[in-house]
Design an enzyme around this catalytic site. Structure first.
Site, PDB file in Angstrom:
ATOM      1  N   ILE A 112       1.176   6.982  -0.059  1.00 51.37           N
ATOM      2  CA  ILE A 112       0.480   6.032   0.803  1.00 51.37           C
ATOM      3  C   ILE A 112      -0.975   5.876   0.381  1.00 51.37           C
ATOM      4  O   ILE A 112      -1.643   6.868   0.087  1.00 51.37           O
ATOM      5  CB  ILE A 112       0.495   6.532   2.268  1.00 51.37           C
ATOM      6  N   CYS A 113      -1.454   4.630   0.372  1.00 53.73           N
ATOM      7  CA  CYS A 113      -2.875   4.402   0.124  1.00 53.73           C
ATOM      8  C   CYS A 113      -3.514   3.959   1.439  1.00 53.73           C
ATOM      9  O   CYS A 113      -3.359   2.823   1.869  1.00 53.73           O
ATOM     10  CB  CYS A 113      -3.058   3.322  -0.938  1.00 53.73           C
ATOM     11  N   LEU A 114      -4.170   4.901   2.114  1.00 58.64           N
ATOM     12  CA  LEU A 114      -4.814   4.589   3.391  1.00 58.64           C
ATOM     13  C   LEU A 114      -6.072   5.444   3.493  1.00 58.64           C
ATOM     14  O   LEU A 114      -6.011   6.664   3.324  1.00 58.64           O
ATOM     15  CB  LEU A 114      -3.849   4.891   4.550  1.00 58.64           C
ATOM     16  N   GLN A 123      -1.205   0.281  -3.661  1.00 60.35           N
ATOM     17  CA  GLN A 123      -0.650   1.527  -4.169  1.00 60.35           C
ATOM     18  C   GLN A 123       0.464   1.159  -5.138  1.00 60.35           C
ATOM     19  O   GLN A 123       0.667   1.811  -6.137  1.00 60.35           O
ATOM     20  CB  GLN A 123      -0.093   2.358  -3.004  1.00 60.35           C
ATOM     21  N   ASN A 131       0.804  -1.223   0.000  1.00 55.37           N
ATOM     22  CA  ASN A 131       0.000   0.000   0.000  1.00 55.37           C
ATOM     23  C   ASN A 131       0.841   1.278   0.000  1.00 55.37           C
ATOM     24  O   ASN A 131       0.326   2.364   0.236  1.00 55.37           O
ATOM     25  CB  ASN A 131      -0.951   0.002   1.197  1.00 55.37           C
TER      26      ASN A 131
END
Lengths: 107, 220
Positions: free
Chosen positions: B87-89, B122, B79
């Protein structure tokens, strides 16, 4: 002995009745607005004077914020009209007046 | 300005809290909107013993909009972009709410290292590696941690071995090196073709031929 009071100062303290007055709940942060982190008795960052001009707002979910902070959040698209605490749809609660005063508002 | 007060408060609270394991530092004492966050990799993960740095940019609308965060420390995680640190959050995007703080966001990043979400990647390459070969992924992630996230002591053991860096089985690289192909070109071709090992390859001979073809083109 005779005591003569020459003058005196009255000092009053006020506090919003947030409905959860358990002072010993151990939560140090318990009395701040979760949005601006300023105590409830202070005012939101856009106001200068605390008190009736910068009131609190209650949700049906029982969460409390400065009214101005909450309305600003609800006004953003990102909020999806949800309570910042629990992400449930925000519904403003009718203010419950303390049981000792008999002028409870009719919903 | 409302955000300045709140950021100052958050910094102070974080300074006093040694328990959480995350820390915040201002990049410049006079500017409260550019910070660096630090936290340790969670134990029991390939990120264990690493210290990770996160670049934090606070938008004007904070706390009504999330802080912008990206990893400064290179990290191998489905991610997080292995190139840019993006960042993919969800909480840093559409699930942000103003009761979240810089500290709670960093703690969320820490738990992202604990539980990756390869289904919402990501970095697609890294996610593919995670799904197809968890053991190999763990090795590469631990290697990156040692190489990029360890505090100071960069001993000889962490010397840069280029195949491990990309999670490529060294045997393949050696195989083609023995045929006379340069190591760097071999790794380049394998990365381009997304091949890390022959373990899950059904038709090894055919794959080898394809790699050979690409290598010959590359080395013309």
């Amino acid at each position: 002995m005779k005591v003569v009071v020459k003058n005196w100062h009255a000092i009053a303290q006020w506090k919003w009745d947030t409905g959860n007055n358990d002072a010993d709940d151990g939560d140090v942060e318990g009395d701040v607005c979760g949005i601006c982190r300023v105590p409830y008795e202070g005012c939101c960052p856009s106001c200068k004077v605390p008190g009736d001009d910068c009131p609190l707002i209650w949700g049906e979910c029982s969460h409390v914020f400065h009214m101005h902070c909450l309305l600003k959040w609800i006004g953003t698209a990102a909020s999806k009209q949800q309570c910042p605490m629990d992400r449930r749809p925000w519904v403003t609660a009718e203010r419950k007046v303390d049981a000792t005063t008999n002028s409870a508002p009719t919903p | 300005m409302s955000r300045v007060k709140r950021i100052a408060k958050e910094l102070e609270e974080c300074r006093q809290d040694a328990q959480s394991g995350v820390s915040l530092r201002l990049n410049n004492e006079t500017d409260l909107t550019h910070l660096t966050g630090y936290f340790k990799g969670p134990p029991g993960t390939p990120y264990e013993k690493g210290t990770f740095q996160v670049d934090i940019n606070i938008p004007n609308e904070y706390p009504f909009k999330p802080p912008q965060m990206k990893f400064l420390t290179k990290i191998y995680h489905p991610n997080i972009s292995s190139v840019t640190g993006a960042i993919c959050l969800d909480i840093l995007k559409d699930a942000w709410t103003p009761i979240l703080t810089l500290k709670s966001s960093l703690i969320s990043l820490q738990s992202l290292l604990q539980s990756p979400e390869p289904s919402d990647p990501q970095d697609a390459e890294v996610a593919k590696h995670y799904i197809s070969n968890k053991v190999g992924f763990d090795e590469t992630a631990a290697y990156w941690t040692k190489l990029y996230a360890s505090d100071g002591e960069k001993d000889g053991q962490a010397a840069l071995s280029d195949s491990a860096l990309y999670g490529i089985d060294d045997e393949i690289v050696t195989q083609f090196e023995n045929m006379g192909f340069p190591r760097d070109k071999t790794i380049l071709v394998l990365r381009r073709m997304g091949i890390k090992s022959f373990n899950n390859v059904t038709n090894k001979g055919e794959t080898e031929n394809k790699i050979l073809e690409e290598l010959l083109k590359e080395c013309q």
